[in-house]
Write a protein that holds these residues in place. Structure first.
Motif, PDB file in Angstrom:
ATOM      1  N   GLN A  98     -22.174-117.945  39.077  1.00  0.00           N
ATOM      2  CA  GLN A  98     -23.013-118.402  40.183  1.00  0.00           C
ATOM      3  C   GLN A  98     -22.486-119.694  40.809  1.00  0.00           C
ATOM      4  OE1 GLN A  98     -27.258-118.496  39.247  1.00  0.00           O
ATOM      5  NE2 GLN A  98     -26.814-117.454  37.328  1.00  0.00           N
ATOM      6  N   ALA A  99     -21.585-120.378  40.097  1.00  0.00           N
ATOM      7  CA  ALA A  99     -21.098-121.670  40.568  1.00  0.00           C
ATOM      8  C   ALA A  99     -20.016-121.462  41.624  1.00  0.00           C
ATOM      9  CB  ALA A  99     -20.547-122.469  39.387  1.00  0.00           C
ATOM     10  N   PRO A 100     -19.854-122.467  42.526  1.00  0.00           N
ATOM     11  CA  PRO A 100     -20.664-123.678  42.675  1.00  0.00           C
ATOM     12  C   PRO A 100     -21.870-123.515  43.598  1.00  0.00           C
ATOM     13  CG  PRO A 100     -18.809-123.818  44.148  1.00  0.00           C
ATOM     14  CD  PRO A 100     -18.688-122.487  43.440  1.00  0.00           C
ATOM     15  N   ALA A 101     -22.103-122.286  44.100  1.00  0.00           N
ATOM     16  CA  ALA A 101     -23.212-122.098  45.046  1.00  0.00           C
ATOM     17  C   ALA A 101     -24.551-122.445  44.401  1.00  0.00           C
ATOM     18  CB  ALA A 101     -23.223-120.653  45.548  1.00  0.00           C
ATOM     19  N   VAL A 102     -24.679-122.230  43.078  1.00  0.00           N
ATOM     20  CA  VAL A 102     -25.940-122.544  42.414  1.00  0.00           C
ATOM     21  C   VAL A 102     -26.275-124.029  42.522  1.00  0.00           C
ATOM     22  CG1 VAL A 102     -24.859-122.921  40.147  1.00  0.00           C
ATOM     23  CG2 VAL A 102     -27.241-122.205  40.280  1.00  0.00           C
ATOM     24  N   ILE A 103     -25.245-124.867  42.611  1.00  0.00           N
ATOM     25  CA  ILE A 103     -25.468-126.312  42.780  1.00  0.00           C
ATOM     26  C   ILE A 103     -26.054-126.589  44.156  1.00  0.00           C
ATOM     27  CG2 ILE A 103     -24.371-128.569  42.796  1.00  0.00           C
ATOM     28  CD1 ILE A 103     -24.419-127.258  40.067  1.00  0.00           C
ATOM     29  N   ASP A 104     -25.545-125.881  45.177  1.00  0.00           N
ATOM     30  CA  ASP A 104     -26.078-126.064  46.525  1.00  0.00           C
ATOM     31  C   ASP A 104     -27.544-125.662  46.597  1.00  0.00           C
ATOM     32  OD1 ASP A 104     -23.531-126.821  47.244  1.00  0.00           O
ATOM     33  OD2 ASP A 104     -22.967-124.830  47.956  1.00  0.00           O
ATOM     34  N   VAL A 105     -27.907-124.587  45.910  1.00  0.00           N
ATOM     35  CA  VAL A 105     -29.255-124.043  46.009  1.00  0.00           C
ATOM     36  C   VAL A 105     -30.250-124.855  45.190  1.00  0.00           C
ATOM     37  CG1 VAL A 105     -30.688-122.027  45.531  1.00  0.00           C
ATOM     38  CG2 VAL A 105     -28.398-121.732  46.499  1.00  0.00           C
ATOM     39  N   ARG A 106     -29.904-125.187  43.945  1.00  0.00           N
ATOM     40  CA  ARG A 106     -30.850-125.819  43.024  1.00  0.00           C
ATOM     41  C   ARG A 106     -30.681-127.324  42.928  1.00  0.00           C
ATOM     42  NH1 ARG A 106     -33.284-122.339  39.154  1.00  0.00           N
ATOM     43  NH2 ARG A 106     -32.709-120.156  39.451  1.00  0.00           N
ATOM     44  N   GLY A 107     -29.482-127.826  43.153  1.00  0.00           N
ATOM     45  CA  GLY A 107     -29.190-129.237  42.921  1.00  0.00           C
ATOM     46  C   GLY A 107     -28.535-129.418  41.563  1.00  0.00           C
ATOM     47  N   ALA A 108     -27.487-130.246  41.514  1.00  0.00           N
ATOM     48  CA  ALA A 108     -26.716-130.411  40.280  1.00  0.00           C
ATOM     49  C   ALA A 108     -27.573-130.934  39.139  1.00  0.00           C
ATOM     50  CB  ALA A 108     -25.530-131.348  40.535  1.00  0.00           C
ATOM     51  N   ALA A 109     -28.430-131.916  39.426  1.00  0.00           N
ATOM     52  CA  ALA A 109     -29.227-132.517  38.361  1.00  0.00           C
ATOM     53  C   ALA A 109     -30.222-131.515  37.777  1.00  0.00           C
ATOM     54  CB  ALA A 109     -29.963-133.755  38.882  1.00  0.00           C
ATOM     55  N   ARG A 110     -30.822-130.686  38.620  1.00  0.00           N
ATOM     56  CA  ARG A 110     -31.767-129.689  38.110  1.00  0.00           C
ATOM     57  C   ARG A 110     -31.049-128.657  37.242  1.00  0.00           C
ATOM     58  NH1 ARG A 110     -33.967-130.163  43.439  1.00  0.00           N
ATOM     59  NH2 ARG A 110     -36.073-131.071  43.414  1.00  0.00           N
ATOM     60  N   VAL A 111     -29.870-128.238  37.665  1.00  0.00           N
ATOM     61  CA  VAL A 111     -29.110-127.277  36.866  1.00  0.00           C
ATOM     62  C   VAL A 111     -28.773-127.876  35.506  1.00  0.00           C
ATOM     63  CG1 VAL A 111     -26.919-126.028  36.692  1.00  0.00           C
ATOM     64  CG2 VAL A 111     -28.181-126.038  38.853  1.00  0.00           C
ATOM     65  N   LEU A 112     -28.321-129.135  35.485  1.00  0.00           N
ATOM     66  CA  LEU A 112     -28.003-129.787  34.217  1.00  0.00           C
ATOM     67  C   LEU A 112     -29.242-129.960  33.358  1.00  0.00           C
ATOM     68  CD1 LEU A 112     -25.435-132.511  35.355  1.00  0.00           C
ATOM     69  CD2 LEU A 112     -24.980-130.453  34.028  1.00  0.00           C
ATOM     70  N   ASP A 113     -30.369-130.293  33.986  1.00  0.00           N
ATOM     71  CA  ASP A 113     -31.608-130.471  33.235  1.00  0.00           C
ATOM     72  C   ASP A 113     -31.981-129.182  32.510  1.00  0.00           C
ATOM     73  OD1 ASP A 113     -33.947-132.209  32.628  1.00  0.00           O
ATOM     74  OD2 ASP A 113     -35.048-130.651  33.687  1.00  0.00           O
ATOM     75  N   VAL A 114     -31.800-128.053  33.180  1.00  0.00           N
ATOM     76  CA  VAL A 114     -32.131-126.771  32.553  1.00  0.00           C
ATOM     77  C   VAL A 114     -31.085-126.396  31.501  1.00  0.00           C
ATOM     78  CG1 VAL A 114     -32.411-124.299  32.959  1.00  0.00           C
ATOM     79  CG2 VAL A 114     -33.407-125.950  34.552  1.00  0.00           C
ATOM     80  N   ALA A 115     -29.810-126.507  31.869  1.00  0.00           N
ATOM     81  CA  ALA A 115     -28.737-126.042  30.986  1.00  0.00           C
ATOM     82  C   ALA A 115     -28.575-126.908  29.742  1.00  0.00           C
ATOM     83  CB  ALA A 115     -27.414-125.995  31.755  1.00  0.00           C
ATOM     84  N   VAL A 116     -29.026-128.158  29.785  1.00  0.00           N
ATOM     85  CA  VAL A 116     -28.866-129.054  28.641  1.00  0.00           C
ATOM     86  C   VAL A 116     -30.212-129.346  27.987  1.00  0.00           C
ATOM     87  CG1 VAL A 116     -28.050-131.314  27.877  1.00  0.00           C
ATOM     88  CG2 VAL A 116     -26.792-130.077  29.644  1.00  0.00           C
ATOM     89  N   ARG A 117     -31.130-129.958  28.725  1.00  0.00           N
ATOM     90  CA  ARG A 117     -32.374-130.402  28.107  1.00  0.00           C
ATOM     91  C   ARG A 117     -33.299-129.241  27.767  1.00  0.00           C
ATOM     92  NH1 ARG A 117     -34.017-135.868  31.526  1.00  0.00           N
ATOM     93  NH2 ARG A 117     -32.020-136.947  31.282  1.00  0.00           N
ATOM     94  N   ASP A 118     -33.433-128.282  28.672  1.00  0.00           N
ATOM     95  CA  ASP A 118     -34.328-127.162  28.377  1.00  0.00           C
ATOM     96  C   ASP A 118     -33.820-126.324  27.216  1.00  0.00           C
ATOM     97  OD1 ASP A 118     -36.359-127.700  30.133  1.00  0.00           O
ATOM     98  OD2 ASP A 118     -35.540-126.513  31.761  1.00  0.00           O
TER      99      ASP A 118
END
Length: 593
Positions: free
Chosen positions: A109-129
């Motif tokens: 999905q990258a890097p378009a997923v960063i455009d859609v969701r935002g890099a910080a939100r993606v990292l928050d889900v992929a790491v913290r969640d």
């Protein structure tokens, strides 16, 4: 799928994901059952001993009771350690597998997923969640099983020793423990969703504010950004307060259940089985003896909804469909680039092509001729959140070995062309052809093996120059690394550490290092460097005009097909063809301001 059914679906999904660790988890469950049995027995034994001493004085040795308590305490401690060890061992292994699974699913999905969701939100889900799911693997399965089996065993034992009425009173008290743990279950799930969204929004807000700090300070809009942060923080605080209130009610209800339940069982037992005093006292002691297991359910009332919400967010991210659909059977390129498998590794044999000496070479097709390196034909594209197209009926022809320059003001669609060439997106109308094949039929994997892009704001690791370059070719020899650095006019030594995101380098040095890495990456294309398509998207914007010209000329000597995107016309002077964009359309170059 309804919100009501989603938690159960996520729960089943977690159980299925945990299946490979069922053996270790079974040991954890068994250790918990035996450990809590020992803990309950450590409370019940003195109560039974007191009853026995009152009804049959002199028949029981104090030393035997003390020895029994010591054995039970040691066993409970050892079993608790075994439970925690095996539970966390299974949880950490499963979390590692989960991170790998998320990585495999998000990468397409990258890097378009960063455009859609935002890099910080993606990292928050992929790491913290992902970390928040640990509560399920380590602290849910064993407690849930023990919270059913241990009370059932306690009720059965009481029925056999103190009679059915006493057992019924104990059953009511233990059932109240389950009821307390379920208080506010629906509100807890809703709060978990609010907390997840609020934390993600705060993370993205902080990241965005740091990235545009100079703009905020220059415009004097700091107070507005802080006010927005206060609003987000208030939303988070309100959800946390609501959760704490429910937890407080559950704590109070639990304390009342333990003390009141102990008294209830004792009174019922004395009234219905006065001749079985030791068994009645033992039954009463089982209320606080089983409290630890039911207390775990109370804590799960807070942590489990958070874990299930984290699971929902992780699955939503990882299972989302890529913005570009992949063909079931990718079409092979028609040019000199051989068909490639989507899972075959890039062979790091060094740069290949006529522009490199001292490194392995490979024959490539001559420049020009009938072959097309890349072509955009009547391409129209718009982003989902914008009503007007960013590109409209754009056509571009890139012959092998030639250079096409694209210039135009900000927002004219220059970088969108780069994204279409990489197949980060597909056009709304028209076609993007790579090496003679529609990019949709070629597939993203093969497109990205052919097209290499250097952009204005590259990402660099906190490592040496060599380590950053070898991201493109892990086995590349030092000679190949030094050669691409020379091509990019970079004098950096291979062993120099560049700091986080290249902070120890100037902007120009970072760009030249990233460009060298892109050139190395292009050298790994199936057709060699001359079979690759190199896109420089403002990749020399931090260089002075002389360095820009030297860098572009060095890239042209490689024999690769190149698209250079730049604001300044001077950068594009070496190009074979030049197009100028205005509002997503090609206009004559001399019409620009």
């Amino acid at each position: 799928m309804t919100q009501r059914n989603r938690p159960m679906t996520d729960l089943r999904w977690l159980l299925a994901f945990a299946a490979p660790a069922r053996g270790v988890l079974a040991v954890s469950v068994l250790a918990r059952l035996l450990g809590h049995t020992a803990s309950a027995a450590a409370l019940a034994l003195p109560a039974w001993a007191i009853g026995a001493a009152l009804t049959q004085p002199g028949d029981l040795s104090v030393l035997v009771v003390v020895a029994g308590l010591i054995v039970l305490a040691l066993a409970a401690g050892a079993l608790r350690y075994l439970e925690q060890l095996t539970g966390h061992l299974a949880a950490f292994r499963l979390l590692g597998e989960l991170r790998i699974w998320v990585m495999h699913r998000v990468l397409p999905q990258a890097p378009a997923v960063i455009d859609v969701r935002g890099a910080a939100r993606v990292l928050d889900v992929a790491v913290r969640d992902v970390d928040r799911i640990e509560v399920f693997f380590a602290h849910t399965i064993a407690p849930a099983i023990s919270a059913v089996l241990l009370p059932a065993a306690a009720i059965g034992f009481t029925a056999a020793t103190a009679g059915p009425p006493t057992a019924l009173s104990l059953a009511l008290v233990l059932a109240a423990g389950w009821a307390v743990s379920l208080l506010g279950r629906g509100a807890g799930r809703q709060t978990a969703r609010v907390l997840g969204r609020a934390r993600g929004d705060i993370t993205q807000h902080v990241a965005d504010s740091l990235r545009v700090r100079d703009v905020i300070q220059g415009a004097g809009t700091l107070e507005e950004r802080l006010a927005a942060m206060r609003e987000l923080d208030a939303r988070l605080g309100a959800a946390l307060t609501a959760r704490s209130r429910r937890a407080g009610v559950r704590h109070g209800a639990t304390a009342m259940r333990v003390w009141g339940g102990t008294l209830l069982v004792l009174l019922v037992g004395l009234a219905t089985a006065p001749g079985a005093l030791p068994a009645v006292l033992l039954a009463a002691a089982l209320v606080p003896g089983t409290a630890t297991g039911l207390d775990t359910l109370e804590r799960l009332a807070v942590s489990l909804p958070a874990g299930l919400e984290a699971t929902r967010r992780v699955r939503e991210l990882a299972e989302a469909s890529p913005l570009v659909p992949e063909p079931s059977e990718p079409t092979a390129p028609t040019g000199p680039t051989a068909p490639i498998s989507p899972i075959s590794p890039i062979s790091p044999t060094g740069l290949r092509g006529p522009g490199f000496s001292g490194v392995s070479t490979q024959a490539t097709a001559p420049a020009g001729g009938s072959r097309i390196a890349a072509e955009l034909t009547d391409v129209t594209f718009r982003y989902p959140d914008r009503p007007d197209p960013v590109l409209e009926s754009i056509s571009l022809h890139l012959a092998p070995g030639t250079t096409v320059g694209i210039t135009g003001p900000t927002g004219s669609g220059k970088s969108t062309i780069a994204r279409l060439l990489q197949r980060h997106r597909d056009p709304e109308a028209g076609t993007v052809t790579i090496d003679g094949v529609d990019a949709r039929r070629l597939g993203s994997t093969q497109v990205q093996r052919i097209v290499a892009v250097a952009d204005q704001d590259p990402f660099l690791l906190d490592a040496t120059v060599a380590a950053n370059l070898r991201l493109a070719a892990p086995g590349a020899p030092d000679a190949a690394l030094e050669e691409v650095l020379r091509t990019a006019c970079s004098p950096l030594p291979l062993d120099r550490c560049i700091g986080p995101r290249g902070s120890a380098l100037s902007g120009g040095e970072r760009q030249r290092l990233a460009l060298a890495r892109t050139v190395l990456r292009a050298g790994q294309a199936p057709g060699g460097i001359a079979g690759a398509i190199l896109v420089l998207d403002e990749a020399t914007s931090h260089q002075d005009p002389l360095t820009q010209e030297r860098v572009v000329a060095g890239v042209q000597r490689l024999g690769t097909s190149t698209v250079v995107i730049a604001h300044r016309h001077e950068t594009l002077r070496p190009a074979d063809h030049l197009i100028h964009l205005e509002n997503g359309r090609v206009v004559p170059a001399d019409s620009s301001c």
